[in-house]
Design a protein around this motif. Structure first.
Motif, PDB file in Angstrom:
ATOM      1  N   VAL A   7     -23.057 -53.656 -41.372  1.00 20.05           N
ATOM      2  CA  VAL A   7     -22.928 -52.240 -41.721  1.00 20.05           C
ATOM      3  C   VAL A   7     -23.115 -52.017 -43.222  1.00 20.05           C
ATOM      4  N   PRO A   8     -24.272 -51.504 -43.650  1.00 22.48           N
ATOM      5  CA  PRO A   8     -24.415 -51.148 -45.054  1.00 22.48           C
ATOM      6  C   PRO A   8     -23.655 -49.856 -45.335  1.00 22.48           C
ATOM      7  N   CYS A   9     -22.883 -49.824 -46.409  1.00 24.42           N
ATOM      8  CA  CYS A   9     -22.083 -48.622 -46.702  1.00 24.42           C
ATOM      9  C   CYS A   9     -22.265 -48.209 -48.151  1.00 24.42           C
ATOM     10  N   TYR A  10     -22.636 -46.976 -48.345  1.00 19.11           N
ATOM     11  CA  TYR A  10     -22.718 -46.446 -49.702  1.00 19.11           C
ATOM     12  C   TYR A  10     -21.999 -45.101 -49.717  1.00 19.11           C
ATOM     13  N   ASN A  11     -20.885 -45.049 -50.402  1.00 19.80           N
ATOM     14  CA  ASN A  11     -20.059 -43.838 -50.475  1.00 19.80           C
ATOM     15  C   ASN A  11     -19.739 -43.289 -49.085  1.00 19.80           C
ATOM     16  N   GLU A  12     -19.100 -44.096 -48.280  1.00 23.34           N
ATOM     17  CA  GLU A  12     -18.791 -43.692 -46.909  1.00 23.34           C
ATOM     18  C   GLU A  12     -17.282 -43.615 -46.668  1.00 23.34           C
ATOM     19  N   GLU A  13     -16.486 -43.348 -47.709  1.00 22.11           N
ATOM     20  CA  GLU A  13     -15.029 -43.356 -47.521  1.00 22.11           C
ATOM     21  C   GLU A  13     -14.572 -42.362 -46.452  1.00 22.11           C
ATOM     22  N   ASP A  40     -20.703 -53.278 -49.025  1.00 22.29           N
ATOM     23  CA  ASP A  40     -20.505 -52.109 -49.873  1.00 22.29           C
ATOM     24  C   ASP A  40     -21.589 -52.121 -50.939  1.00 22.29           C
ATOM     25  N   ASP A  41     -22.462 -51.110 -50.877  1.00 24.80           N
ATOM     26  CA  ASP A  41     -23.621 -51.084 -51.753  1.00 24.80           C
ATOM     27  C   ASP A  41     -23.289 -50.370 -53.066  1.00 24.80           C
ATOM     28  N   GLY A  42     -22.303 -50.895 -53.767  1.00 22.87           N
ATOM     29  CA  GLY A  42     -21.929 -50.326 -55.063  1.00 22.87           C
ATOM     30  C   GLY A  42     -21.406 -48.904 -54.976  1.00 22.87           C
ATOM     31  N   ASP A  93     -25.539 -47.969 -39.026  1.00 21.23           N
ATOM     32  CA  ASP A  93     -25.118 -47.129 -40.142  1.00 21.23           C
ATOM     33  C   ASP A  93     -23.632 -46.842 -40.025  1.00 21.23           C
ATOM     34  N   ALA A  94     -23.010 -46.607 -41.166  1.00 19.73           N
ATOM     35  CA  ALA A  94     -21.569 -46.372 -41.172  1.00 19.73           C
ATOM     36  C   ALA A  94     -21.211 -44.950 -40.769  1.00 19.73           C
ATOM     37  N   ASP A  95     -22.200 -44.060 -40.668  1.00 18.52           N
ATOM     38  CA  ASP A  95     -21.875 -42.641 -40.497  1.00 18.52           C
ATOM     39  C   ASP A  95     -21.784 -42.204 -39.037  1.00 18.52           C
ATOM     40  N   LEU A  96     -21.748 -43.178 -38.114  1.00 18.07           N
ATOM     41  CA  LEU A  96     -21.621 -42.910 -36.674  1.00 18.07           C
ATOM     42  C   LEU A  96     -22.826 -42.171 -36.099  1.00 18.07           C
ATOM     43  N   GLN A  97     -23.953 -42.223 -36.814  1.00 15.82           N
ATOM     44  CA  GLN A  97     -25.174 -41.663 -36.220  1.00 15.82           C
ATOM     45  C   GLN A  97     -25.748 -42.628 -35.201  1.00 15.82           C
ATOM     46  N   HIS A  98     -25.301 -43.865 -35.275  1.00 16.56           N
ATOM     47  CA  HIS A  98     -25.700 -44.865 -34.292  1.00 16.56           C
ATOM     48  C   HIS A  98     -24.525 -45.064 -33.328  1.00 16.56           C
ATOM     49  N   ALA A 197     -25.411 -36.232 -34.948  1.00 12.78           N
ATOM     50  CA  ALA A 197     -25.310 -35.763 -36.328  1.00 12.78           C
ATOM     51  C   ALA A 197     -24.360 -36.686 -37.081  1.00 12.78           C
ATOM     52  N   ARG A 198     -24.524 -36.759 -38.379  1.00 16.80           N
ATOM     53  CA  ARG A 198     -23.628 -37.530 -39.225  1.00 16.80           C
ATOM     54  C   ARG A 198     -22.199 -37.006 -39.070  1.00 16.80           C
ATOM     55  N   GLU A 199     -21.204 -37.902 -38.927  1.00 17.52           N
ATOM     56  CA  GLU A 199     -19.834 -37.455 -38.676  1.00 17.52           C
ATOM     57  C   GLU A 199     -19.186 -36.847 -39.916  1.00 17.52           C
ATOM     58  N   GLU A 202     -22.312 -37.267 -46.678  1.00 19.02           N
ATOM     59  CA  GLU A 202     -23.652 -36.679 -46.621  1.00 19.02           C
ATOM     60  C   GLU A 202     -24.753 -37.716 -46.721  1.00 19.02           C
ATOM     61  N   THR A 203     -25.960 -37.311 -46.274  1.00 22.31           N
ATOM     62  CA  THR A 203     -27.081 -38.247 -46.282  1.00 22.31           C
ATOM     63  C   THR A 203     -27.479 -38.577 -47.713  1.00 22.31           C
ATOM     64  N   LYS A 204     -27.988 -39.807 -47.897  1.00 22.09           N
ATOM     65  CA  LYS A 204     -28.389 -40.230 -49.239  1.00 22.09           C
ATOM     66  C   LYS A 204     -29.864 -39.946 -49.490  1.00 22.09           C
ATOM     67  N   TRP A 205     -30.522 -39.369 -48.471  1.00 20.61           N
ATOM     68  CA  TRP A 205     -31.959 -39.128 -48.619  1.00 20.61           C
ATOM     69  C   TRP A 205     -32.229 -37.780 -49.255  1.00 20.61           C
ATOM     70  N   ARG A 206     -33.046 -37.773 -50.273  1.00 19.47           N
ATOM     71  CA  ARG A 206     -33.571 -36.535 -50.839  1.00 19.47           C
ATOM     72  C   ARG A 206     -35.057 -36.517 -50.515  1.00 19.47           C
TER      73      ARG A 206
HETATM   74  N1  UDP Z   1     -26.861 -46.696 -47.513  1.00 21.07           N
HETATM   75  C1  UDP Z   1     -26.721 -47.811 -48.333  1.00 21.07           C
HETATM   76  N2  UDP Z   1     -27.246 -47.757 -49.598  1.00 21.07           N
HETATM   77  C2  UDP Z   1     -27.907 -46.660 -50.088  1.00 21.07           C
HETATM   78  C3  UDP Z   1     -28.073 -45.557 -49.214  1.00 21.07           C
HETATM   79  C4  UDP Z   1     -27.543 -45.607 -47.931  1.00 21.07           C
HETATM   80  O1  UDP Z   1     -26.129 -48.814 -47.958  1.00 21.07           O
HETATM   81  O2  UDP Z   1     -28.349 -46.682 -51.246  1.00 21.07           O
HETATM   82  C5  UDP Z   1     -26.288 -46.749 -46.131  1.00 21.07           C
HETATM   83  C6  UDP Z   1     -25.357 -45.581 -45.812  1.00 21.07           C
HETATM   84  O3  UDP Z   1     -24.046 -45.835 -46.219  1.00 21.07           O
HETATM   85  C7  UDP Z   1     -25.473 -45.501 -44.287  1.00 21.07           C
HETATM   86  C8  UDP Z   1     -26.913 -45.927 -44.051  1.00 21.07           C
HETATM   87  O4  UDP Z   1     -27.337 -46.647 -45.212  1.00 21.07           O
HETATM   88  O5  UDP Z   1     -24.596 -46.400 -43.651  1.00 21.07           O
HETATM   89  C9  UDP Z   1     -27.827 -44.751 -43.773  1.00 21.07           C
HETATM   90  O6  UDP Z   1     -27.750 -43.830 -44.830  1.00 21.07           O
HETATM   91  P1  UDP Z   1     -27.838 -42.259 -44.599  1.00 21.07           P
HETATM   92  O7  UDP Z   1     -26.930 -41.839 -43.483  1.00 21.07           O
HETATM   93  O8  UDP Z   1     -27.628 -41.599 -45.918  1.00 21.07           O
HETATM   94  O9  UDP Z   1     -29.360 -42.082 -44.156  1.00 21.07           O
HETATM   95  P2  UDP Z   1     -29.909 -41.186 -42.934  1.00 21.07           P
HETATM   96  O10 UDP Z   1     -29.055 -41.475 -41.738  1.00 21.07           O
HETATM   97  O11 UDP Z   1     -29.781 -39.775 -43.387  1.00 21.07           O
HETATM   98  O12 UDP Z   1     -31.318 -41.656 -42.775  1.00 21.07           O
END
Ligand code: UDP
Ligand code: MG
Length: 339
Positions: A7-13, A40-42, A93-98, A197-199, A202-206
């Protein structure tokens, strides 16, 4: 068998504890040994303290790594894959979208002998413009690249030990996982699920990030854009030759009439633009070579499984590596090789 969840996590508290609960309740109902490997990705929020708590609560089934800064999802996934010890690994993903409920189905398919079990999401709930752009992009890109990239197919998948070892053995610095997953091949099966949807958080994608990701996808797996540059050059040169013949013919027939100032300016500016695009293209490839030749590690770890990693001992020699992931990082990061 043993299953690892990476599980990669970035700001997912906001969501990480809920994720952990849900995954554990699913895994508890299955007759498998399991481990959760968080990376934890920093993060700049409370993600790391939460991971420490989880590791304390479930010491036998939780492992975590924390990066020294934000390196991106690709390095985070790589670290997780290196750290995972299971016979099969699921990246989530940590956001429960999976949806964790799909784990059972993935395991069933794995036990039928598949090396990659891919969950393909529908685009329900996505913005319409983003859906249309993605469709167009995948259609365009698949005529270019040598590996198959599919719409809706992401990182949510189960990989067998064989597939994980293959992925980890690819040394490149610019990692475009979508392409790498497809490149390694093996016995692959895909099933569909409804997008969630993300639980929370917010998404990290711009938009800019998505565009760059799209360009990466086009450039990471082939040199065809360079070939397109050659064809463009050849077509332009042929056009110019025809035009020259026509101008000479017209001059012989009717004498020299127009000075052609506007034509000249248009051609010079137009060709200048074409040159810049081609140079940019070559530059992109050279830039990639530049990063590859530095041979920098993909990530640096500052803390793992409750211990801050000792980088040097009192006498100044490097501490011996303790885990496979650590070993990989330490060898590449050795001063003689670091760029
Ligand atoms: N994530 C990460 N490093 C980053 C950006 C995202 O580890 O620099 C992780 C994030 O915590 C999540 C997953 O990658 O678990 C997917 O990210 P996100 O939900 O923002 O992307 P989306 O679902 O919108 O494509
Ligand atoms: Mg997400």
């Amino acid at each position: 068998m043993k299953l690892s969840i990476v599980v990669p996590c970035y700001n997912e508290e906001a969501v990480i504890s809920r994720f952990d609960d849900q995954v554990r309740s699913v895994l508890g109902g299955l007759a498998v040994e399991y481990e959760l490997c968080y990376v934890d990705d920093g993060s700049g929020d409370g993600t790391l303290p939460r991971l420490r708590d989880l590791a304390q609560r479930y010491p036998r089934t939780t492992r975590y790594l924390s990066f020294s800064r934000n390196f991106g999802k690709e390095p985070a996934m790589l670290a997780g894959l290196k750290e995972a010890t299971g016979d099969a690994v699921i990246i989530m993903d940590a956001d429960l979208q999976h949806p964790p409920e799909l784990i059972e189905k993935m395991l069933d398919l794995y036990q039928l002998g598949h090396d990659q079990v891919i969950a393909r999401r529908s685009r329900d709930g996505d913005k319409r413009l983003r859906t249309a752009l993605s469709r167009f992009y995948y259609r365009a890109v698949n005529t270019w690249v040598d590996v198959e990239l599919a719409d809706g197919v992401g990182d949510f998948r189960l990989l067998s030990r064989t597939a994980v070892d293959a992925l980890v053995s690819l040394p490149e610095y610019n990692r475009f996982s979508k392409g790498l997953f497809s490149w390694i091949g093996f016995d692959t099966i895909t099933f569909d699920y409804r997008n969630a949807a993300r639980e929370a958080g917010e998404t990290k994608w711009r938009l800019g990030g998505l565009v760059n990701y799209g360009i990466d996808g086009m450039l990471s797996f082939n040199c065809r854009p360079l070939r397109a540059a050659i064809y463009t050059g050849l077509s332009l040169a042929s056009l110019a030759a025809l035009y020259t013949l026509w101008v000479i013919g017209a001059a012989l027939a009717g004498g020299i009439t127009a000075p052609g100032y506007v034509t000249l300016v248009a051609i010079i500016v137009g060709l200048g633009g074409v040159h810049m695009v081609m140079l940019g293209l070559i530059g992109e490839y050279i830039g990639r070579i530049y990063y590859e030749t530095k041979r920098r590690p993909h990530f640096l770890v500052k803390e793992a499984d409750g211990a801050t990693r000792p980088r040097t001992r009192a006498n100044g020699t490097a501490a011996p590596p303790r885990t496979p992931a650590d070993a990989a990082t330490a060898t590449i990061a050795a001063p003689s090789q670091a760029g």
